[in-house]
Motif scaffolding. Sequence first.
Motif, PDB file in Angstrom:
ATOM      1  N   ASP A 162       6.419  78.517  34.795  1.00 15.40           N
ATOM      2  CA  ASP A 162       7.094  79.212  34.078  1.00 15.40           C
ATOM      3  C   ASP A 162       8.712  79.040  34.369  1.00 15.40           C
ATOM      4  O   ASP A 162       9.163  79.465  35.426  1.00 15.40           O
ATOM      5  CB  ASP A 162       6.962  80.618  34.032  1.00 15.40           C
ATOM      6  CG  ASP A 162       7.601  81.525  33.002  1.00 15.40           C
ATOM      7  OD1 ASP A 162       8.599  81.085  32.657  1.00 15.40           O
ATOM      8  OD2 ASP A 162       7.431  82.845  32.883  1.00 15.40           O
ATOM      9  N   LYS A 163       9.551  78.191  33.959  1.00  8.79           N
ATOM     10  CA  LYS A 163      10.598  77.760  34.140  1.00  8.79           C
ATOM     11  C   LYS A 163      11.655  78.859  34.156  1.00  8.79           C
ATOM     12  O   LYS A 163      12.694  78.708  34.741  1.00  8.79           O
ATOM     13  CB  LYS A 163      11.181  76.520  33.279  1.00  8.79           C
ATOM     14  CG  LYS A 163      10.340  75.108  33.409  1.00  8.79           C
ATOM     15  CD  LYS A 163      10.849  74.255  32.451  1.00  8.79           C
ATOM     16  CE  LYS A 163      10.119  72.808  32.774  1.00  8.79           C
ATOM     17  NZ  LYS A 163      10.645  71.803  31.993  1.00  8.79           N
ATOM     18  N   ASN A 164      11.371  79.857  33.287  1.00  3.02           N
ATOM     19  CA  ASN A 164      12.408  81.232  33.392  1.00  3.02           C
ATOM     20  C   ASN A 164      12.069  81.705  34.927  1.00  3.02           C
ATOM     21  O   ASN A 164      13.013  82.713  35.013  1.00  3.02           O
ATOM     22  CB  ASN A 164      11.861  81.991  32.304  1.00  3.02           C
ATOM     23  CG  ASN A 164      13.159  82.990  32.143  1.00  3.02           C
ATOM     24  OD1 ASN A 164      14.227  82.781  31.970  1.00  3.02           O
ATOM     25  ND2 ASN A 164      12.447  84.213  31.936  1.00  3.02           N
ATOM     26  N   ARG A 165      11.123  81.477  35.672  1.00  2.09           N
ATOM     27  CA  ARG A 165      11.095  82.148  36.773  1.00  2.09           C
ATOM     28  C   ARG A 165      11.453  81.142  38.047  1.00  2.09           C
ATOM     29  O   ARG A 165      11.024  81.471  39.265  1.00  2.09           O
ATOM     30  CB  ARG A 165       9.693  82.550  37.103  1.00  2.09           C
ATOM     31  CG  ARG A 165       9.140  83.691  35.988  1.00  2.09           C
ATOM     32  CD  ARG A 165       7.893  84.276  36.437  1.00  2.09           C
ATOM     33  NE  ARG A 165       7.791  85.577  35.390  1.00  2.09           N
ATOM     34  CZ  ARG A 165       6.527  86.036  35.338  1.00  2.09           C
ATOM     35  NH1 ARG A 165       5.509  85.823  36.284  1.00  2.09           N
ATOM     36  NH2 ARG A 165       6.427  87.055  34.580  1.00  2.09           N
ATOM     37  N   VAL A 166      12.151  80.180  37.651  1.00  2.00           N
ATOM     38  CA  VAL A 166      12.667  79.161  38.924  1.00  2.00           C
ATOM     39  C   VAL A 166      14.104  79.912  39.274  1.00  2.00           C
ATOM     40  O   VAL A 166      15.147  79.751  38.505  1.00  2.00           O
ATOM     41  CB  VAL A 166      12.927  78.048  38.333  1.00  2.00           C
ATOM     42  CG1 VAL A 166      13.366  76.980  39.366  1.00  2.00           C
ATOM     43  CG2 VAL A 166      11.340  77.077  37.929  1.00  2.00           C
ATOM     44  N   PRO A 167      14.298  80.255  40.341  1.00  2.00           N
ATOM     45  CA  PRO A 167      15.357  80.920  40.916  1.00  2.00           C
ATOM     46  C   PRO A 167      16.569  79.895  41.074  1.00  2.00           C
ATOM     47  O   PRO A 167      16.086  78.601  41.510  1.00  2.00           O
ATOM     48  CB  PRO A 167      15.115  81.534  42.220  1.00  2.00           C
ATOM     49  CG  PRO A 167      13.991  80.738  42.732  1.00  2.00           C
ATOM     50  CD  PRO A 167      13.348  80.263  41.512  1.00  2.00           C
ATOM     51  N   GLY A 168      17.925  80.281  40.931  1.00  2.00           N
ATOM     52  CA  GLY A 168      18.785  79.366  41.003  1.00  2.00           C
ATOM     53  C   GLY A 168      19.898  79.946  42.043  1.00  2.00           C
ATOM     54  O   GLY A 168      20.217  81.101  42.068  1.00  2.00           O
ATOM     55  N   CYS A 169      20.302  78.857  43.044  1.00  3.71           N
ATOM     56  CA  CYS A 169      21.136  79.382  44.004  1.00  3.71           C
ATOM     57  C   CYS A 169      22.332  78.524  44.091  1.00  3.71           C
ATOM     58  O   CYS A 169      22.234  77.296  44.116  1.00  3.71           O
ATOM     59  CB  CYS A 169      20.489  79.397  45.408  1.00  3.71           C
ATOM     60  SG  CYS A 169      19.075  80.377  45.497  1.00  3.71           S
ATOM     61  N   THR A 170      23.492  79.297  44.476  1.00  5.71           N
ATOM     62  CA  THR A 170      24.844  78.480  44.518  1.00  5.71           C
ATOM     63  C   THR A 170      25.522  78.797  45.598  1.00  5.71           C
ATOM     64  O   THR A 170      25.659  80.196  45.900  1.00  5.71           O
ATOM     65  CB  THR A 170      25.710  78.544  43.182  1.00  5.71           C
ATOM     66  OG1 THR A 170      24.898  78.407  42.010  1.00  5.71           O
ATOM     67  CG2 THR A 170      27.069  77.766  43.543  1.00  5.71           C
ATOM     68  N   TYR A 171      25.619  77.678  46.520  1.00  9.06           N
ATOM     69  CA  TYR A 171      26.226  78.196  47.828  1.00  9.06           C
ATOM     70  C   TYR A 171      27.720  78.168  48.057  1.00  9.06           C
ATOM     71  O   TYR A 171      28.448  77.477  49.039  1.00  9.06           O
ATOM     72  CB  TYR A 171      25.692  77.272  48.970  1.00  9.06           C
ATOM     73  CG  TYR A 171      23.948  77.416  48.990  1.00  9.06           C
ATOM     74  CD1 TYR A 171      23.543  78.116  49.828  1.00  9.06           C
ATOM     75  CD2 TYR A 171      23.285  76.567  47.963  1.00  9.06           C
ATOM     76  CE1 TYR A 171      22.033  78.334  49.784  1.00  9.06           C
ATOM     77  CE2 TYR A 171      21.870  76.873  48.034  1.00  9.06           C
ATOM     78  CZ  TYR A 171      21.287  77.604  48.670  1.00  9.06           C
ATOM     79  OH  TYR A 171      19.779  77.872  48.931  1.00  9.06           O
ATOM     80  N   CYS A 172      28.416  78.616  47.009  1.00  8.63           N
ATOM     81  CA  CYS A 172      29.930  78.527  47.226  1.00  8.63           C
ATOM     82  C   CYS A 172      30.198  79.958  47.985  1.00  8.63           C
ATOM     83  O   CYS A 172      29.410  80.737  48.341  1.00  8.63           O
ATOM     84  CB  CYS A 172      30.450  78.753  45.677  1.00  8.63           C
ATOM     85  SG  CYS A 172      29.717  79.956  44.613  1.00  8.63           S
ATOM     86  N   THR A 173      31.666  80.302  47.957  1.00  6.84           N
ATOM     87  CA  THR A 173      31.916  81.482  48.473  1.00  6.84           C
ATOM     88  C   THR A 173      32.699  82.302  47.202  1.00  6.84           C
ATOM     89  O   THR A 173      33.760  81.983  47.063  1.00  6.84           O
ATOM     90  CB  THR A 173      33.102  81.337  49.499  1.00  6.84           C
ATOM     91  OG1 THR A 173      32.241  80.645  50.616  1.00  6.84           O
ATOM     92  CG2 THR A 173      33.457  82.944  50.266  1.00  6.84           C
ATOM     93  N   PRO A 174      32.007  83.675  47.004  1.00 14.37           N
ATOM     94  CA  PRO A 174      30.906  84.146  47.400  1.00 14.37           C
ATOM     95  C   PRO A 174      29.585  83.451  46.863  1.00 14.37           C
ATOM     96  O   PRO A 174      29.786  82.635  45.692  1.00 14.37           O
ATOM     97  CB  PRO A 174      30.996  85.284  46.939  1.00 14.37           C
ATOM     98  CG  PRO A 174      31.846  85.533  45.374  1.00 14.37           C
ATOM     99  CD  PRO A 174      32.733  84.047  45.799  1.00 14.37           C
ATOM    100  N   GLN A 175      28.487  83.594  47.622  1.00 15.55           N
ATOM    101  CA  GLN A 175      27.255  83.120  47.057  1.00 15.55           C
ATOM    102  C   GLN A 175      26.760  83.598  45.582  1.00 15.55           C
ATOM    103  O   GLN A 175      26.988  84.818  45.316  1.00 15.55           O
ATOM    104  CB  GLN A 175      26.052  83.068  48.095  1.00 15.55           C
ATOM    105  CG  GLN A 175      26.225  82.207  49.266  1.00 15.55           C
ATOM    106  CD  GLN A 175      25.123  82.341  50.485  1.00 15.55           C
ATOM    107  OE1 GLN A 175      24.291  83.030  49.989  1.00 15.55           O
ATOM    108  NE2 GLN A 175      25.237  81.889  51.563  1.00 15.55           N
ATOM    109  N   VAL A 176      26.072  82.835  45.105  1.00 13.03           N
ATOM    110  CA  VAL A 176      25.611  83.405  43.744  1.00 13.03           C
ATOM    111  C   VAL A 176      24.048  82.878  43.517  1.00 13.03           C
ATOM    112  O   VAL A 176      23.670  81.867  43.965  1.00 13.03           O
ATOM    113  CB  VAL A 176      26.451  82.870  42.554  1.00 13.03           C
ATOM    114  CG1 VAL A 176      25.546  83.238  41.155  1.00 13.03           C
ATOM    115  CG2 VAL A 176      27.732  83.358  42.336  1.00 13.03           C
TER     116      VAL A 176
END
Length: 465
Positions: free
Chosen positions: A342-356
């Motif tokens: 289920d691609k809608n349940r794939v988490p996304g992470c972005t390691y900028c400051t602040p993290q998202v």
Amino acid sequence: MNNKFDVVVVGGGPGGYVAAIRAAQLGLKTALVEKQHLGGICLNWGCIPTKALLKGAEVAHTLAHAADFGFELSQIQFDIQKLVKHSRDVSARLRDGIGFLLKKNKVTVFEGFARLTDVGKLSVSGEQGETALSASHIILATGARPRSLPGISPDGKRVWSYFEAMVPESLPKSLLVIGSGAIGVEFASLYRSLGSEVTLVEVQEQVMPVEDAEVSALAERRFRQQGMDVRTATKVTELNRHDDSVTCTLESNQGESETIAVERVILAAGIQGNIEDIGLESLGVATEGSFIRTDDWCQTNVVGLYAIGDVAGPPCLAHKASHEAIICVEKLAGVSGVHPLDKNRVPGCTYCTPQVASVGMTEADAKAAGRAVKVGRFNLQGNGKALAIVDSEGFVKTLFDADTGELLGAHMIGPEVTEQIQGFGIAQTLEATEAELIHTVFAHPTLSEAMHESVLDAMNRAIHQ
């Protein structure tokens, strides 16, 4: 050598090497073809080395706030070459580890470029010439590469892709980042934290366009507070390259034009699948744009041919590729209990400051789908741990179906949210409702308590706000 296999995997990235190892574990005679580096883009030029570099940015951020903890610092010196070396050393160590795992699982590795020659057949071009392989199942995991824009392409000197941006010889005094997706904002954050003057340009109305609007708004405000020049609803219409600078013409959606000069430009305007020259046309493999079209089980329209990871389309994330690898291999091997992704349940992470970090629907997505939504929010300024570490700019936002209590989405911005989002991912996998999450005990003092408070707030039961 007998070059007939049960499974041949093309590409040694986080999708390919995982597929090869799992196939071998299931008793299938398996080969893997990789043209350059085991680990693929993620390990060698993406996920892993960027996080090593971003650790340097985190250190710089901490040093800038040392006075909050009673430290007085002077004569701080920074050597970007040492930071780059650290990132390359980490990649090399992990690359060697993948080689060990493949050998341990008795996967035969071929170095070279693979092309489909017929159904179930490949030709590998390497230093030793051409090698013919055959297999009942061929899994394409050829990944993706940076996408160029019309008239704007990297030259490796003044205009960088993420390859050059990861190994700078020196720190540019100024740079323009085109695109504010995960790659763009991570590099913008990295270079700004290290001292470069950064201009971030995004053609959409908000930075980080795939994220929830409230998260994007706070991220943009934080970027500006850090001294970043953020231009949304703006496109780069022209680049003029000089000996050691680039003149950039920016045009807003209102037609206003401006020219700025920077030392370097980073092009981070998305990626495209590596589908060229691998024999897809001769077999009539269906594609969509620059990606290979697949079904729920990663199968293409050609019998015995599969595609996983970035080359199979978005979300183009390493963990999605690895998960697809397991699904693909276990399904073709006849393992019971396999479920489609289920691609809608794939988490996304972005390691900028602040993290998202996020998983599931945004509020706009949920409303567009006609779902009645309960929304919970909790500001980290009410979280003791966040205040203790002097990093309380951020929040957690949760979305629940008003009728069923289903967790539709979760969106987080702040310290270490990339480590916490998995809690909501597990909740979705277990089909937890707001009732189970409300009765889950969260340890104190932790940043993750904000997750609990956001759930409580969705039910009008928040305690600490």
